[in-house]
Design a protein around this motif. Structure first.
Motif, PDB file in Angstrom:
ATOM      1  N   ALA A 220       0.854  -1.187   0.000  1.00  0.00           N
ATOM      2  CA  ALA A 220       0.000   0.000   0.000  1.00  0.00           C
ATOM      3  C   ALA A 220       0.890   1.237   0.000  1.00  0.00           C
ATOM      4  O   ALA A 220       2.082   1.183   0.295  1.00  0.00           O
ATOM      5  CB  ALA A 220      -0.900  -0.017   1.230  1.00  0.00           C
ATOM      6  N   ARG A 223       0.513   6.884   2.474  1.00  0.00           N
ATOM      7  CA  ARG A 223      -0.681   7.441   3.127  1.00  0.00           C
ATOM      8  C   ARG A 223      -1.552   6.318   3.677  1.00  0.00           C
ATOM      9  O   ARG A 223      -2.041   6.397   4.823  1.00  0.00           O
ATOM     10  CB  ARG A 223      -1.460   8.301   2.142  1.00  0.00           C
ATOM     11  N   ALA A 224      -1.764   5.270   2.885  1.00  0.00           N
ATOM     12  CA  ALA A 224      -2.614   4.163   3.330  1.00  0.00           C
ATOM     13  C   ALA A 224      -2.007   3.469   4.541  1.00  0.00           C
ATOM     14  O   ALA A 224      -2.715   3.102   5.489  1.00  0.00           O
ATOM     15  CB  ALA A 224      -2.826   3.174   2.189  1.00  0.00           C
ATOM     16  N   GLU A 225      -0.685   3.286   4.532  1.00  0.00           N
ATOM     17  CA  GLU A 225      -0.055   2.605   5.660  1.00  0.00           C
ATOM     18  C   GLU A 225      -0.057   3.473   6.913  1.00  0.00           C
ATOM     19  O   GLU A 225      -0.199   2.961   8.026  1.00  0.00           O
ATOM     20  CB  GLU A 225       1.372   2.192   5.283  1.00  0.00           C
ATOM     21  N   LEU A 227      -2.395   5.683   7.625  1.00  0.00           N
ATOM     22  CA  LEU A 227      -3.784   5.615   8.096  1.00  0.00           C
ATOM     23  C   LEU A 227      -4.068   4.283   8.785  1.00  0.00           C
ATOM     24  O   LEU A 227      -4.854   4.224   9.731  1.00  0.00           O
ATOM     25  CB  LEU A 227      -4.746   5.822   6.925  1.00  0.00           C
ATOM     26  N   GLU A 228      -3.390   3.234   8.327  1.00  0.00           N
ATOM     27  CA  GLU A 228      -3.538   1.943   9.008  1.00  0.00           C
ATOM     28  C   GLU A 228      -2.983   2.028  10.426  1.00  0.00           C
ATOM     29  O   GLU A 228      -3.537   1.449  11.366  1.00  0.00           O
ATOM     30  CB  GLU A 228      -2.798   0.872   8.206  1.00  0.00           C
ATOM     31  N   ARG A 231      -5.595   3.723  12.514  1.00  0.00           N
ATOM     32  CA  ARG A 231      -6.658   2.777  12.870  1.00  0.00           C
ATOM     33  C   ARG A 231      -6.217   1.858  14.000  1.00  0.00           C
ATOM     34  O   ARG A 231      -7.011   1.520  14.885  1.00  0.00           O
ATOM     35  CB  ARG A 231      -7.072   1.966  11.637  1.00  0.00           C
TER      36      ARG A 231
END
Length: 440
Positions: A220, A223-225, A227-228, A231
């Motif tokens: 990913a 940014r996606a990581e 955001l992970e 979370r």
């Protein structure tokens, strides 16, 4: 005939864990972390000496330090993703080497090029920011869970000790060395941070095992990581509550005292020794707090940690009242003790509770909030004091220091800094009796 009961064997079933100070891997990591902390502290101090020597102007100093902060904030989130994606040791190596490379550039630009100094300061900040979450995650890989609280206490003691002895040592060196040489010395400290830590003997690593026949899994984006990682942080209500409490204490309490203490020392007590004594007492108190929490295991560690964090409120409270200066010094000592009664369990719980493959990203979120909001608080407190007066501002900040951690302690899972309460440790005095001897 009957055999002798093996009472000694029963005692050896639960040996005491080896002291953290006898663990070579940890000592190497500790030396690297200490060197990076000392280099981080030394840079603004040495640049301040450059202003005194008229090698750098006050406005230029502000620009250079702002560039360092911007570099830190830009790199800390990226560093967290990289440390979860790749080897934590490699991230420490390359980020510390980047900070080391910035030192000769700063020395080269001193008195010659403000543009070069600003760029070098941003590079130094980026190296510092990228290595912070990697060091946190590397500690969890290097030290077993039973000794992590001692390890984190040893780390914070090294940092506090350097801030206590560092000014005198740097001032002594400045009597014999010029500013450029001192900047090169900071680069050498970053080289120690880069090269001394070793690889963990049994590192868990951030990558989970996968089916070899399936081929490499697609990555990913950054940014996606990141955001992970956010979370993952949201899975732990105690962590979010702790961040909120840190924001209140750092952006309000710490910022208010940083601005007000010099004013109070000058205007109320007509001396600068109150400023120096209070800051020294804070650092000594933090050392004492780290020593205490290295062995203390409160039954409700989260509540105890939040109580320690709330203790910072006594510092702005003491500045509000016309008390004897020794009361101010004592209040700062209490604040220093309390801050480490929070910090060490906080770091330890994060290393224990957060998923190992997301630990660096969650730690980067911690540093991003803590470091990122401190300049905002400093920028707002001074205008607020000009508008409303020092006493009302200190009163609001003291109340926030007391009330926000208290509210955070009411959050579910905050009592133990864990999603489930830890099981009570077995009582060594109630160990079962040895089995009766068997006949041959």
């Amino acid at each position: 005939m009957a055999t002798t009961p093996a009472t000694t064997a029963a005692k050896s079933e639960t040996p005491h864990p080896r002291s953290i100070l006898r663990d070579t891997a940890f000592l190497r990591l500790w030396a690297g972390t200490t060197a990076s902390g000392l280099a981080t502290w030394a840079l603004p101090f040495v640049l301040g000496l450059a202003v005194l020597h008229r090698d750098l102007g006050a406005a230029a100093l502000g620009l250079v330090l702002a560039a360092r902060t911007a570099g830190f904030l830009a790199a800390v989130a990226v560093g967290g993703v990289l440390a979860d994606r790749h080897s934590r040791r490699a991230v420490v190596l390359w980020s510390a080497l980047a900070a080391a490379a910035a030192a000769p550039l700063l020395a080269l630009g001193l008195g010659r090029s403000l543009v070069l100094m600003t760029a070098a300061a941003a590079l130094a900040g980026a190296g510092q920011g990228a290595c912070r979450p990697a060091f946190q995650a590397l500690t969890a890989e290097t030290v077993d869970p039973e000794r992590r609280q001692q390890a984190n206490a040893a780390m914070t003691m090294a940092v506090r000790g350097s801030t206590l002895t560092g000014p005198a040592l740097t001032a002594l060196l400045a009597a014999f060395l010029d500013i450029g040489t001192l900047l090169l010395g900071i680069g050498l400290l970053w080289l120690v941070a880069a090269l001394v830590p070793g690889r963990p003997a049994a590192a868990t690593g951030p990558v989970t095992a996968a089916d070899p026949a399936a081929g490499p899994a697609p990555r990913a984006g950054f940014r996606a990581e990141f955001l992970e990682g956010i979370r993952e942080a949201r899975r732990h209500p105690w962590f979010l509550a702790g961040l909120a409490a840190l924001v209140a204490v750092i952006a309000l309490g710490y910022s208010a005292t940083s601005v007000a203490l010099p004013l109070i020392s000058r205007d109320r007590y007509d001396t600068q020794w109150v400023l120096a004594a209070a800051m020294t007492a804070y650092t000594v108190g933090a050392l004492v707090g780290a020593l205490v929490i290295a062995r203390l295991r409160p039954r409700s560690q989260g509540w105890a940690a939040f109580a320690g964090l709330a203790a910072y409120g006594v510092a702005p409270l003491s500045l509000m009242l016309p008390v004897h200066p020794l009361v101010v010094v004592a209040a700062y000592a209490v604040a220093g003790i309390g801050i480490e009664l929070f910090n060490v369990p906080w770091f330890t719980a994060t290393q224990r509770e957060v998923a190992p493959d997301k630990l660096a990203r969650v730690s980067s979120l911690d540093f991003l909030v803590s470091y990122g909001l401190a300049p905002v608080g400093l920028a707002l407190i001074a205008p607020a004091i000009d508008a409303f007066g020092v006493t009302p501002v200190l009163g609001v900040c003291a109340a926030a220091c007391f009330l926000v951690p208290a509210a955070a302690a009411l959050t579910p899972t905050a009592r133990h800094f864990a999603r489930t309460a830890p099981e009570p440790a077995p009582d060594p005095d109630s160990a079962p009796a040895p089995a009766p001897a068997k006949a041959d």
